[in-house]
Design a protein around this motif. Sequence first.
Motif, short mmCIF file in Angstrom:
data_model
loop_
_atom_site.label_atom_id
_atom_site.label_comp_id
_atom_site.label_asym_id
_atom_site.label_seq_id
_atom_site.Cartn_x
_atom_site.Cartn_y
_atom_site.Cartn_z
N ALA A 36 83.45 137.43 -15.82
CA ALA A 36 83.03 136.10 -16.29
C ALA A 36 82.31 135.39 -15.15
CB ALA A 36 84.24 135.28 -16.73
N ALA A 134 87.08 135.38 -25.17
CA ALA A 134 85.95 134.47 -25.04
C ALA A 134 86.40 133.08 -25.45
CB ALA A 134 84.77 134.93 -25.91
N THR A 182 82.03 137.63 -27.15
CA THR A 182 81.41 136.49 -26.48
C THR A 182 81.00 135.49 -27.54
OG1 THR A 182 79.80 135.87 -24.78
CG2 THR A 182 79.02 137.35 -26.49
N ASP A 184 78.18 132.15 -28.25
CA ASP A 184 77.02 131.43 -27.74
C ASP A 184 77.23 129.92 -27.86
OD1 ASP A 184 76.38 130.63 -30.35
OD2 ASP A 184 74.74 132.07 -30.58
N GLY A 224 81.59 146.24 -24.18
CA GLY A 224 81.27 144.89 -23.74
C GLY A 224 80.04 144.37 -24.45
N GLY A 226 77.10 140.91 -24.22
CA GLY A 226 76.64 139.72 -23.52
C GLY A 226 75.36 139.20 -24.14
N ASP A 228 71.65 136.62 -23.37
CA ASP A 228 70.85 135.84 -22.45
C ASP A 228 70.36 134.58 -23.16
OD1 ASP A 228 68.62 136.55 -24.01
OD2 ASP A 228 67.90 138.06 -22.60
N TYR A 234 73.22 142.24 -25.39
CA TYR A 234 73.39 143.36 -24.48
C TYR A 234 74.72 144.05 -24.77
CZ TYR A 234 69.46 141.21 -22.20
OH TYR A 234 68.21 140.68 -21.96
N CYS A 236 77.33 146.96 -23.75
CA CYS A 236 77.78 147.90 -22.72
C CYS A 236 78.28 149.16 -23.42
CB CYS A 236 78.87 147.28 -21.88
SG CYS A 236 78.31 145.91 -20.86
N GLY A 270 81.35 145.42 -18.93
CA GLY A 270 81.08 144.01 -19.17
C GLY A 270 79.78 143.59 -18.54
N VAL A 272 77.32 139.81 -17.71
CA VAL A 272 77.08 138.37 -17.82
C VAL A 272 75.66 138.08 -17.37
CG1 VAL A 272 79.48 137.66 -17.53
CG2 VAL A 272 78.03 137.93 -15.50
N TYR A 278 71.23 139.50 -14.24
CA TYR A 278 72.27 140.16 -15.02
C TYR A 278 73.24 140.81 -14.05
CZ TYR A 278 68.66 139.77 -18.64
OH TYR A 278 67.70 139.29 -19.48
#
Length: 280
Positions: A36, A134, A182, A184, A224, A226, A228, A234, A236, A270, A272, A278
């Motif tokens: 995180a 999250a 996660t 937003d 994972g 994530g 942007d 994204y 994982c 993971g 972030v 990144y």
Amino acid sequence: PTYTPLPTSTPSSTITPPPNYKTQWTLGIKNPNGLAYDSTHQIYYIAEGGAVSQILVLNSSGVSQFAQTQYNSVPFTEPYGVAVNNGGTTLFVLDGGIPGAVYAFTSTTTTSWVTAGSVTTGGTVTLSGPEGIAVDSTGVTVFVSDTGNNQIVPFIFSGNSFTPQTPWTSGTQPFSQPSGITVDSTGNVFVADSGNHIIQKYTPGSSWTSYSTNNLSLSSDVFGVGLDTAGNIYACDVANSAVQQLGSNGAFLAAWTGGTGNALFNSPDGIVFTGTDYVV
């Protein structure tokens, strides 16, 4: 809820190399499970499992500051996830060991962490091997991927207590080993639904969309997820030791395999986005 069909995309086995990575942090971490970023204080939290079982705190340059190993006098058993609220005033730690637990801490930018509440397995909470956590932009709703029970459990965090809400067992299809999660800024929830090889997205108002992550030569195993600021997703992908980049509509854009030497990805768990970089 209303369900939205999978978007049409063209699977590809072509791996697009990532941009040159800026740096590699060699910290001696053996089992990093979660990551995180606190943008207010520009610090990173890493959940490290295994024999150490701690939350490691790094500054913006990746230099270790200190480690937290327990909640009050209760040692962590297998930290699997970390999430920080907007403003960096509260850190949530998911301990996936036995007993499983969700912990909240305040004043985490100093070495004196203040305990702010916890919920452990038992009673109405039956977490089984949870792997992802999250928190929404309000800092009130905390989502936990209850991996062993194939569900997502929302909690309302108020004062120093967690109140479990009705679990989510299905999006466009029943969850299968949901892992990373996660949220937003507008409240959309993204779940790395590992067993189904998809990212499931929940839009407030009970609308679900799914995005395939079977875009490479092997079936994906997404641990994972994530985002942007442009809305790109994204994933994982542990099975392919890659990070898949999807557009905001779920279309496959690229896959990253890391840098060279020790910087090559090996089961990335993971990711972030800090606003400029990144971190995986």
